[in-house]
Design a protein around this motif. Sequence first.
Motif, mmCIF file in Angstrom:
data_model
loop_
_atom_site.group_PDB
_atom_site.id
_atom_site.type_symbol
_atom_site.label_atom_id
_atom_site.label_comp_id
_atom_site.label_asym_id
_atom_site.label_seq_id
_atom_site.Cartn_x
_atom_site.Cartn_y
_atom_site.Cartn_z
ATOM 1 N N ALA A 39 -3.960 -3.024 -7.636
ATOM 2 C CA ALA A 39 -3.517 -3.260 -6.257
ATOM 3 C C ALA A 39 -1.997 -3.251 -6.135
ATOM 4 C CB ALA A 39 -4.075 -4.591 -5.755
ATOM 5 N N ILE A 40 -1.313 -3.856 -7.117
ATOM 6 C CA ILE A 40 0.155 -3.914 -7.041
ATOM 7 C C ILE A 40 0.749 -2.512 -7.155
ATOM 8 C CG2 ILE A 40 2.230 -4.774 -8.194
ATOM 9 C CD1 ILE A 40 0.685 -7.269 -8.954
ATOM 10 N N LEU A 41 0.186 -1.692 -8.049
ATOM 11 C CA LEU A 41 0.698 -0.327 -8.209
ATOM 12 C C LEU A 41 0.396 0.522 -6.975
ATOM 13 C CD1 LEU A 41 2.274 1.051 -10.461
ATOM 14 C CD2 LEU A 41 0.141 2.124 -11.219
ATOM 15 N N VAL A 42 -0.753 0.285 -6.348
ATOM 16 C CA VAL A 42 -1.059 0.980 -5.088
ATOM 17 C C VAL A 42 0.007 0.654 -4.047
ATOM 18 C CG1 VAL A 42 -2.660 1.065 -3.134
ATOM 19 C CG2 VAL A 42 -3.543 1.150 -5.467
ATOM 20 N N ALA B 279 7.723 -5.434 12.878
ATOM 21 C CA ALA B 279 6.657 -4.516 13.291
ATOM 22 C C ALA B 279 6.051 -3.799 12.084
ATOM 23 C CB ALA B 279 7.195 -3.494 14.297
ATOM 24 N N TYR B 280 6.823 -3.706 10.997
ATOM 25 C CA TYR B 280 6.318 -3.089 9.763
ATOM 26 C C TYR B 280 5.329 -3.995 9.027
ATOM 27 C CZ TYR B 280 9.003 1.240 9.095
ATOM 28 O OH TYR B 280 9.487 2.516 9.186
ATOM 29 N N SER B 281 5.074 -5.171 9.545
ATOM 30 C CA SER B 281 4.197 -6.117 8.853
ATOM 31 C C SER B 281 2.778 -5.588 8.667
ATOM 32 C CB SER B 281 4.144 -7.445 9.618
ATOM 33 O OG SER B 281 5.412 -8.069 9.646
ATOM 34 N N TYR B 282 2.387 -4.617 9.473
ATOM 35 C CA TYR B 282 1.045 -4.051 9.301
ATOM 36 C C TYR B 282 0.879 -3.449 7.900
ATOM 37 C CZ TYR B 282 2.889 0.709 9.968
ATOM 38 O OH TYR B 282 3.583 1.893 9.836
ATOM 39 N N LEU B 283 2.009 -3.110 7.246
ATOM 40 C CA LEU B 283 1.935 -2.516 5.917
ATOM 41 C C LEU B 283 1.549 -3.519 4.840
ATOM 42 C CD1 LEU B 283 4.992 -0.075 5.934
ATOM 43 C CD2 LEU B 283 2.568 0.484 6.105
ATOM 44 N N PHE B 284 1.612 -4.805 5.129
ATOM 45 C CA PHE B 284 1.085 -5.781 4.180
ATOM 46 C C PHE B 284 -0.386 -5.475 3.877
ATOM 47 C CE2 PHE B 284 4.675 -8.576 5.359
ATOM 48 C CZ PHE B 284 5.009 -9.081 4.116
ATOM 49 N N SER B 285 -1.120 -5.039 4.895
ATOM 50 C CA SER B 285 -2.570 -4.866 4.762
ATOM 51 C C SER B 285 -3.036 -3.417 4.714
ATOM 52 C CB SER B 285 -3.282 -5.559 5.935
ATOM 53 O OG SER B 285 -3.080 -6.953 5.905
ATOM 54 N N LEU B 286 -2.327 -2.519 5.379
ATOM 55 C CA LEU B 286 -2.875 -1.191 5.625
ATOM 56 C C LEU B 286 -3.284 -0.424 4.369
ATOM 57 C CD1 LEU B 286 -3.688 0.737 7.836
ATOM 58 C CD2 LEU B 286 -1.380 1.694 7.809
ATOM 59 N N PHE C 146 6.691 -3.949 2.171
ATOM 60 C CA PHE C 146 5.704 -4.993 2.430
ATOM 61 C C PHE C 146 4.387 -4.707 1.697
ATOM 62 C CE2 PHE C 146 7.615 -6.348 6.799
ATOM 63 C CZ PHE C 146 8.542 -7.117 6.135
ATOM 64 N N SER C 147 4.106 -3.421 1.472
ATOM 65 C CA SER C 147 2.852 -3.080 0.791
ATOM 66 C C SER C 147 2.824 -3.629 -0.634
ATOM 67 C CB SER C 147 2.651 -1.564 0.784
ATOM 68 O OG SER C 147 3.740 -0.907 0.153
ATOM 69 N N ILE C 148 4.008 -3.719 -1.275
ATOM 70 C CA ILE C 148 4.069 -4.302 -2.624
ATOM 71 C C ILE C 148 3.707 -5.778 -2.562
ATOM 72 C CG2 ILE C 148 5.536 -4.740 -4.618
ATOM 73 C CD1 ILE C 148 7.245 -2.367 -3.780
ATOM 74 N N LEU C 149 4.310 -6.491 -1.609
ATOM 75 C CA LEU C 149 3.994 -7.916 -1.442
ATOM 76 C C LEU C 149 2.539 -8.111 -1.040
ATOM 77 C CD1 LEU C 149 7.230 -9.077 0.435
ATOM 78 C CD2 LEU C 149 6.698 -9.310 -1.993
ATOM 79 N N GLY C 150 2.032 -7.160 -0.250
ATOM 80 C CA GLY C 150 0.622 -7.226 0.125
ATOM 81 C C GLY C 150 -0.276 -7.140 -1.096
ATOM 82 N N GLY C 151 0.107 -6.275 -2.052
ATOM 83 C CA GLY C 151 -0.656 -6.169 -3.291
ATOM 84 C C GLY C 151 -0.634 -7.460 -4.084
ATOM 85 N N VAL C 152 0.523 -8.122 -4.093
ATOM 86 C CA VAL C 152 0.638 -9.403 -4.800
ATOM 87 C C VAL C 152 -0.243 -10.462 -4.129
ATOM 88 C CG1 VAL C 152 2.209 -11.280 -5.430
ATOM 89 C CG2 VAL C 152 2.967 -8.893 -5.631
ATOM 90 N N ILE C 153 -0.153 -10.543 -2.786
ATOM 91 C CA ILE C 153 -0.955 -11.530 -2.050
ATOM 92 C C ILE C 153 -2.445 -11.295 -2.280
ATOM 93 C CG2 ILE C 153 -1.609 -12.330 0.268
ATOM 94 C CD1 ILE C 153 1.287 -11.692 1.137
ATOM 95 N N LEU C 154 -2.852 -10.016 -2.251
ATOM 96 C CA LEU C 154 -4.273 -9.698 -2.456
ATOM 97 C C LEU C 154 -4.716 -10.065 -3.867
ATOM 98 C CD1 LEU C 154 -6.869 -8.454 -1.404
ATOM 99 C CD2 LEU C 154 -6.000 -6.206 -2.077
#
Length: 401
Positions: A41-44, A238-245, A365-373
């Motif tokens: 997930a983090i690498l994604v 507004a880029y916060s959607y990238l945490f999850s997308l 944010f997608s990197i942090l999203g991977g960490v949170i997930l």
Amino acid sequence: MNKKLNHIKNVLHGFFLSIGTTIAEPHTILPLIVTHFGGGAILVGLYSALLKGGVVLIQLYAAFHAQSYPYMLKYLRRVFLVRFFAWFFIGLVIIFFGDEYKEITLFCIGFGLFIFSFSAGFGMIYFKEITAKIFTHKFRGKTMAVRQFFSAFGAILSGAGAGYILENFEAPFSYGLLFVISTFIMGCGYLAFGLVEEPVKEIINKKENSFKLFLKNAFGVLKCDKLFQVQIFTFFFAYSYLFSLPFIIIDAKNSITLDGAAIGWIITAQMVGAMFSNIIWAKLSSLGLYKRISNITIMMFIIAISLAFIGGSLLIYMAIFFIIGAAMDGNRIASENLILYIAPEEKRPIYIALQNNIVSLGIFFSILGGVILSLSSYTILYIFTLCLLFVSFVASFQLKD
């Protein structure tokens, strides 16, 4: 200004570029490629950020030089050439290394994505400067909406083609084939915009003696401009959607069958949403209602992430990506045109670079999203994302048309 031929070349550039880059769409195909070669997930999240994150790292340095250039096109052509070979390199690596050397393949994909994105940091400054010179403020919003309409149409064709190749060729050869074919399609777009007629820029800034002094002056501009601060705050969150997308498509694998056909349908839904929404964005742009566009698109992000809680069927995931496609294009039009409107001509590269560098940090944010997930669950990730999007939505009402 507003020459028809320049308008056509701008649209063609977006059309062919979209066909090419949709092959590695960071929210659908790219996560599947990374997970195929053993990435978690983090690498994604990292690779999704790499595809566009390199843009962030270099734009201020590019603006430092570009503020004194009367012409930008020759520099933009060099960027096009670098991006062409970086994309082609990824395809060759996947074909010739593939599953036999997964670690090498993953590293080379990341390296190619970074070069492709890093060079765009220069290209973004040059491209926006050129469009600011060849189109008026209101027509610029219209031509960008038309460009995005045909970009979405090109992405639909790309999604259908990608679905066919993924269905009929085995991975990872199919992934490499997608990159190789898309490189030459992308090249047609580079050729089109590389031939626009660029007028000389009459009002230019004298370049500072050092990059350090430039940074000091640039952030001094930000400190003094309250409207600029509000704009950066709004579009950053507004880029916060990238945490999850990037992880929605992986979540979907738990409830639906994600074969080549399903992936093609999801990509097509996203691009159809983008394509037809641009009819609305073009109308609002022609009226100068960029604040209204930002209000609408941020709410659309909130709706899309909320639907991710439901999941469970291909139709719901198609609806999510349909809304995301529409919102992404509208948000891009609003942010790009509001900055060109408030920026003084001589300081335009500085304003563009500052906004892009700060706001585009949201790409990571997608990197942090991977960490949170990795530490929690999809539910926690989606709730966290919605909270930040709501902050952006409230701030968007402070923007000024």
